[in-house]
Each structure stands twice: as structure tokens, then as C-alpha cells.
Design a protein around this motif. Structure first.
Motif, PDB file in Angstrom:
ATOM      1  N   VAL A 238       0.830  -1.258  -0.089  1.00  0.00           N
ATOM      2  CA  VAL A 238      -0.123   0.141  -0.009  1.00  0.00           C
ATOM      3  C   VAL A 238       0.830   1.472  -0.030  1.00  0.00           C
ATOM      4  N   LEU A 239       1.805   1.365   0.602  1.00  0.00           N
ATOM      5  CA  LEU A 239       2.662   2.431   1.021  1.00  0.00           C
ATOM      6  C   LEU A 239       3.489   2.626  -0.393  1.00  0.00           C
ATOM      7  N   ALA A 240       4.006   1.590  -0.953  1.00  0.00           N
ATOM      8  CA  ALA A 240       5.100   1.752  -2.162  1.00  0.00           C
ATOM      9  C   ALA A 240       4.145   2.285  -3.204  1.00  0.00           C
ATOM     10  N   VAL A 241       3.114   1.694  -3.489  1.00  0.00           N
ATOM     11  CA  VAL A 241       2.049   2.158  -4.515  1.00  0.00           C
ATOM     12  C   VAL A 241       1.466   3.660  -4.005  1.00  0.00           C
ATOM     13  N   ALA A 242       1.319   3.811  -3.058  1.00  0.00           N
ATOM     14  CA  ALA A 242       0.805   5.228  -2.806  1.00  0.00           C
ATOM     15  C   ALA A 242       2.189   6.499  -2.964  1.00  0.00           C
ATOM     16  N   GLY A 243       3.000   6.059  -2.622  1.00  0.00           N
ATOM     17  CA  GLY A 243       4.116   6.805  -2.894  1.00  0.00           C
ATOM     18  C   GLY A 243       4.459   7.081  -4.372  1.00  0.00           C
ATOM     19  N   ALA A 244       4.290   5.995  -5.108  1.00  0.00           N
ATOM     20  CA  ALA A 244       4.405   6.222  -6.534  1.00  0.00           C
ATOM     21  C   ALA A 244       3.283   7.037  -7.062  1.00  0.00           C
ATOM     22  N   ALA A 245       2.027   6.814  -6.742  1.00  0.00           N
ATOM     23  CA  ALA A 245       1.205   7.891  -7.193  1.00  0.00           C
ATOM     24  C   ALA A 245       1.048   9.317  -6.635  1.00  0.00           C
ATOM     25  N   PHE A 246       1.706   9.239  -5.567  1.00  0.00           N
ATOM     26  CA  PHE A 246       1.738  10.639  -4.837  1.00  0.00           C
ATOM     27  C   PHE A 246       2.822  11.494  -5.813  1.00  0.00           C
ATOM     28  N   TRP A 247       3.928  10.699  -6.037  1.00  0.00           N
ATOM     29  CA  TRP A 247       5.024  11.395  -7.098  1.00  0.00           C
ATOM     30  C   TRP A 247       4.452  11.693  -8.416  1.00  0.00           C
ATOM     31  N   LEU A 248       3.681  10.734  -8.983  1.00  0.00           N
ATOM     32  CA  LEU A 248       3.288  10.861 -10.309  1.00  0.00           C
ATOM     33  C   LEU A 248       2.319  12.136 -10.345  1.00  0.00           C
ATOM     34  N   LEU A 249       1.308  12.166  -9.449  1.00  0.00           N
ATOM     35  CA  LEU A 249       0.574  13.351  -9.378  1.00  0.00           C
ATOM     36  C   LEU A 249       1.064  14.631  -9.141  1.00  0.00           C
ATOM     37  N   GLY A 250       2.168  14.687  -8.729  1.00  0.00           N
ATOM     38  CA  GLY A 250       2.942  15.703  -8.419  1.00  0.00           C
ATOM     39  C   GLY A 250       3.649  16.607  -9.820  1.00  0.00           C
ATOM     40  N   LEU A 251       3.419  15.695 -11.032  1.00  0.00           N
ATOM     41  CA  LEU A 251       4.243  16.016 -12.132  1.00  0.00           C
ATOM     42  C   LEU A 251       3.303  17.279 -12.743  1.00  0.00           C
ATOM     43  N   PRO A 252       4.104  18.170 -13.232  1.00  0.00           N
ATOM     44  CA  PRO A 252       3.229  19.164 -13.964  1.00  0.00           C
ATOM     45  C   PRO A 252       2.265  18.874 -15.127  1.00  0.00           C
ATOM     46  N   SER A 253       1.301  19.454 -15.184  1.00  0.00           N
ATOM     47  CA  SER A 253       0.318  18.933 -16.573  1.00  0.00           C
ATOM     48  C   SER A 253       0.450  19.982 -17.558  1.00  0.00           C
ATOM     49  N   MET A 254       0.122  19.212 -18.751  1.00  0.00           N
ATOM     50  CA  MET A 254       0.518  20.129 -20.063  1.00  0.00           C
ATOM     51  C   MET A 254      -1.033  20.642 -20.526  1.00  0.00           C
ATOM     52  N   GLN A 255      -0.923  21.212 -21.601  1.00  0.00           N
ATOM     53  CA  GLN A 255      -2.095  21.616 -22.405  1.00  0.00           C
ATOM     54  C   GLN A 255      -2.133  21.217 -23.963  1.00  0.00           C
ATOM     55  N   VAL A 256      -2.801  20.455 -24.405  1.00  0.00           N
ATOM     56  CA  VAL A 256      -2.830  20.327 -25.949  1.00  0.00           C
ATOM     57  C   VAL A 256      -3.665  21.276 -26.633  1.00  0.00           C
ATOM     58  N   GLU A 257      -3.396  21.634 -27.681  1.00  0.00           N
ATOM     59  CA  GLU A 257      -4.256  22.513 -28.440  1.00  0.00           C
ATOM     60  C   GLU A 257      -4.413  21.646 -29.973  1.00  0.00           C
ATOM     61  N   ASP A 258      -5.776  21.625 -30.119  1.00  0.00           N
ATOM     62  CA  ASP A 258      -6.322  20.770 -31.538  1.00  0.00           C
ATOM     63  C   ASP A 258      -5.406  19.410 -31.475  1.00  0.00           C
ATOM     64  N   PRO A 259      -5.911  18.557 -30.639  1.00  0.00           N
ATOM     65  CA  PRO A 259      -5.165  16.942 -30.852  1.00  0.00           C
ATOM     66  C   PRO A 259      -5.405  16.512 -31.945  1.00  0.00           C
ATOM     67  N   ALA A 260      -4.438  15.646 -32.424  1.00  0.00           N
ATOM     68  CA  ALA A 260      -4.414  14.693 -33.297  1.00  0.00           C
ATOM     69  C   ALA A 260      -5.465  13.694 -32.966  1.00  0.00           C
ATOM     70  N   TRP A 261      -6.135  12.586 -34.346  1.00  0.00           N
ATOM     71  CA  TRP A 261      -7.225  11.860 -33.828  1.00  0.00           C
ATOM     72  C   TRP A 261      -6.590  10.696 -33.267  1.00  0.00           C
ATOM     73  N   TRP A 262      -5.206  10.375 -33.313  1.00  0.00           N
ATOM     74  CA  TRP A 262      -4.607   9.301 -32.615  1.00  0.00           C
ATOM     75  C   TRP A 262      -4.524   9.509 -31.175  1.00  0.00           C
ATOM     76  N   VAL A 263      -4.273  10.905 -30.892  1.00  0.00           N
ATOM     77  CA  VAL A 263      -4.342  11.494 -29.535  1.00  0.00           C
ATOM     78  C   VAL A 263      -5.436  11.174 -28.825  1.00  0.00           C
ATOM     79  N   LEU A 264      -6.668  11.527 -29.409  1.00  0.00           N
ATOM     80  CA  LEU A 264      -7.834  11.209 -28.842  1.00  0.00           C
ATOM     81  C   LEU A 264      -8.141   9.803 -28.522  1.00  0.00           C
ATOM     82  N   VAL A 265      -7.591   9.009 -29.472  1.00  0.00           N
ATOM     83  CA  VAL A 265      -7.858   7.516 -29.342  1.00  0.00           C
ATOM     84  C   VAL A 265      -7.285   6.910 -27.936  1.00  0.00           C
ATOM     85  N   LEU A 266      -5.707   7.335 -28.163  1.00  0.00           N
ATOM     86  CA  LEU A 266      -5.080   6.963 -26.655  1.00  0.00           C
ATOM     87  C   LEU A 266      -5.435   7.662 -25.389  1.00  0.00           C
TER      88      LEU A 266
END
Length: 314
Positions: free
Chosen positions: A154-182
Motif C-alpha cells: 500500500v505504501l509503495a503504490v501510494a508513494g508512486a501515485a503521490f509522486w506521479l500526481l505531482g508532475l506538471p500538467s500540459m495543455q494540448v491544442e487541437d489534438p490529432a485523432w490518434w491522441v484522442l484515441v489514446l
């Protein structure tokens, strides 16, 4: 020697009341799927329908695959007969109604009251930790090994999730069709995996605002590509999860607990670009909102536990 996980309670015959109740459950799942940091899978756990949904989805996917590629009539009937349609259909109706009808008001609430809304969801998700913890305890006998390994997982998974959620978010303008599928394939994992928020996955990869705008403006071309990716993602993750729940049930529930615990970072009301801050002077309102959210989840959980116990005693 470990004991088998408890068999799911056989559902009662569908009634108008039960169908409406499932539609409300679907609406709740749809609502939280619009909120970054809250997982639809977590809500399904709290409402006591997680196992039934995974089992039904697995049967449906296998039936469709057999129908499309193997032409096996008997196998198709077996798998489609294993789908709990009286749960799935009203649930989907309620979920899509909430997604389309409430996306605008909910988005306005989250954007207009970010601290209050985050506190509300923080309380709800915190209380929902009781669900996978109690299910993991009931998945088999508790030994010295599980007492040590369980908290470490539980602690190992929680630590990994906590770190990943601290990564900066991006913003995509006019995404391609394959980006929408993924994006659809990645976001739909939250429907099957408690603790993973589809909205937060979209937010991290810069697809949250475009997708929410597409839902609000009924951009069906965008939504069709997104939905095709969601179908592909769901077809793969559901079968894997159904297998793991049968063979490694406690491990799956422990991982879910860690994901939910780590996801609380995304819901901390006071933060700036991923940096957690201490509460400011106006903390009473958010505290009451968090306590209110936790109370609602606890009441729902207790109600479902009583219902399951009553059904099992019949």
C-alpha cells in the motif's frame, strides 16, 4: 493453504426501484468521472457493485469477441447470459445522463469554488479507503506475511501515485485523432481501476479541458474518436482485472488502496501548480465540506454493507 474469495451474492430479480437505484449509482459514477482526482472505480467499490461490473464487462467483451471472430453461438450465449443486464443498462443510462447533463454545472462549481470542491472530494475519497481495506481483509486468512507485506504494498503504490500526481500538467491544442484515441484508452482505466482518476489522467496530459469542452458542446466527432479508444482500453484492462481478481484478489485490493491513498494529493485544497501549501485563514468551510463528503460516503458504505449482509442471510 488459502481460502477462495467469497462468491458474489446472487442479485435479486430486477424491479423498477432497483433499476432506478442503479441509474442513480451510474449518475454518481458519471459525476465523479468529470472531477480530476476522483475515480469512478472507487465509487463503484463504495456502492458495492465493483465485482459485479467487472464480471459483467468481462462476459460482454468475451461474448462480442467470440461473435465477431470465432462464430461460436454457444459460447456467445454463455457469455452474454453472464452479463447482469439489469445492472449494466440502467447504470450506463444514469452515467451518460450525468456526463452530458451535469458536465457544465459541475465544471462551473469546480472552477468557481476550487478550494471548497477539492475539500469535498478529499473527504469523500479519504472515507472510501475503508472499502478496499475491508475487502482485502475478507479476501482470505490474515497471516504474519500478509500483515507485513500488505502495508508495504500500500505504501509503495501510494508513494508512486503521490509522486506521479505531482508532475506538471500540459495543455494540448487541437489534438490529432490518434491522441484522442489514446486519451480515451488511458482515461477509461479509471472505470475499472479504483484510485485512478480518468479526469486527472486527462488533465496531466493536457486533454481535460478539450474533452470537457467537447462534452459540453456535443462535439460528436471528437467524442466518437475518444469513445473508440475507451472501448479498446476497456476491452484489455477489464479482462486482465477480472483474472487478477480471481487469482490475486487481495493483491489487487491492496494496490487499489495505495492508488486511492496516493490520489489524495490531487485533492488537497491548497496547492499551486502541484506544490502543496498549508491551509490559509479560511479553512473552516473546506473542513466542513470534507467532513460532509466523508459522512456521505460512510453512510453509503454502511448501507451497502447492511444490504449485502441481509442478502447473504437469505
Amino acid at each position: 493453504m488459502t481460502s477462495s474469495p467469497p462468491l458474489p451474492v446472487k442479485p435479486a430479480a430486477p424491479t423498477v426501484r432497483s433499476s432506478l437505484a442503479h441509474a442513480v449509482r451510474g449518475a454518481l459514477i458519471g459525476i465523479v468521472e468529470l472531477v480530476p482526482g476522483v475515480s469512478g472505480g472507487t465509487v463503484a467499490l463504495v456502492l458495492g457493485i465493483f465485482d459485479r461490473l467487472i464480471t459483467s464487462a468481462n462476459h460482454l467483451i468475451r461474448g462480442v469477441v467470440r461473435l465477431a471472430f470465432k462464430r461460436g453461438g454457444q459460447g456467445v450465449s454463455h457469455h452474454l447470459g453472464g452479463v447482469e443486464w439489469s445492472l449494466v443498462i440502467p447504470l450506463l443510462v444514469g452515467m451518460f445522463f450525468a456526463l452530458f447533463a451535469l458536465s457544465g454545472p459541475l465544471h462551473a462549481f469546480v472552477e468557481g469554488e476550487p478550494t471548497l470542491s477539492s475539500a469535498l472530494f478529499l473527504g469523500m475519497v479519504s472515507a472510501s479507503l475503508l472499502v478496499p481495506i475491508s475487502m482485502a481483509r475478507e479476501a482470505g486468512p490474515v497471516t504474519r506475511r500478509t500483515l507485513i507485506a500488505g502495508p508495504l504494498v500500500v505504501l509503495a503504490v501510494a508513494g508512486a501515485a503521490f509522486w506521479l500526481l505531482g508532475l506538471p500538467s500540459m495543455q494540448v491544442e487541437d489534438p490529432a485523432w490518434w491522441v484522442l484515441v489514446l486519451s480515451g484508452a488511458a482515461a477509461v482505466c479509471a472505470l475499472a481501476l479504483p484510485g485512478l482518476s480518468g479526469s486527472f489522467i486527462l488533465l496531466t496530459f493536457g486533454m481535460y479541458e478539450p474533452t470537457l469542452e467537447a462534452v459540453s458542446e456535443r462535439d460528436f466527432g471528437y467524442l466518437a474518436l475518444f469513445a473508440s479508444g475507451a472501448v479498446l482500453g476497456l476491452a484489455s484492462i477489464v479482462q486482465l482485472l477480472a483474472y487478477l481478481l480471481r487469482v490475486h484478489r487481495r493483491a489487487v485490493l491492496l494496490v487499489a488502496t495505495g492508488l486511492i491513498l496516493g490520489s489524495l494529493r490531487a485533492l488537497w485544497p491548497w496547492q499551486d501548480n502541484g506544490t502543496l501549501l498549508p491551509p490559509d485563514g479560511d479553512w473552516l468551510g473546506p473542513l466542513l465540506a470534507a467532513l460532509g463528503g466523508a459522512t456521505v460516503v460512510l453512510l453509503l458504505w454502511l448501507r451497502e454493507r447492511r444490504g449485502i449482509a441481509a442478502a447473504a442471510s437469505l
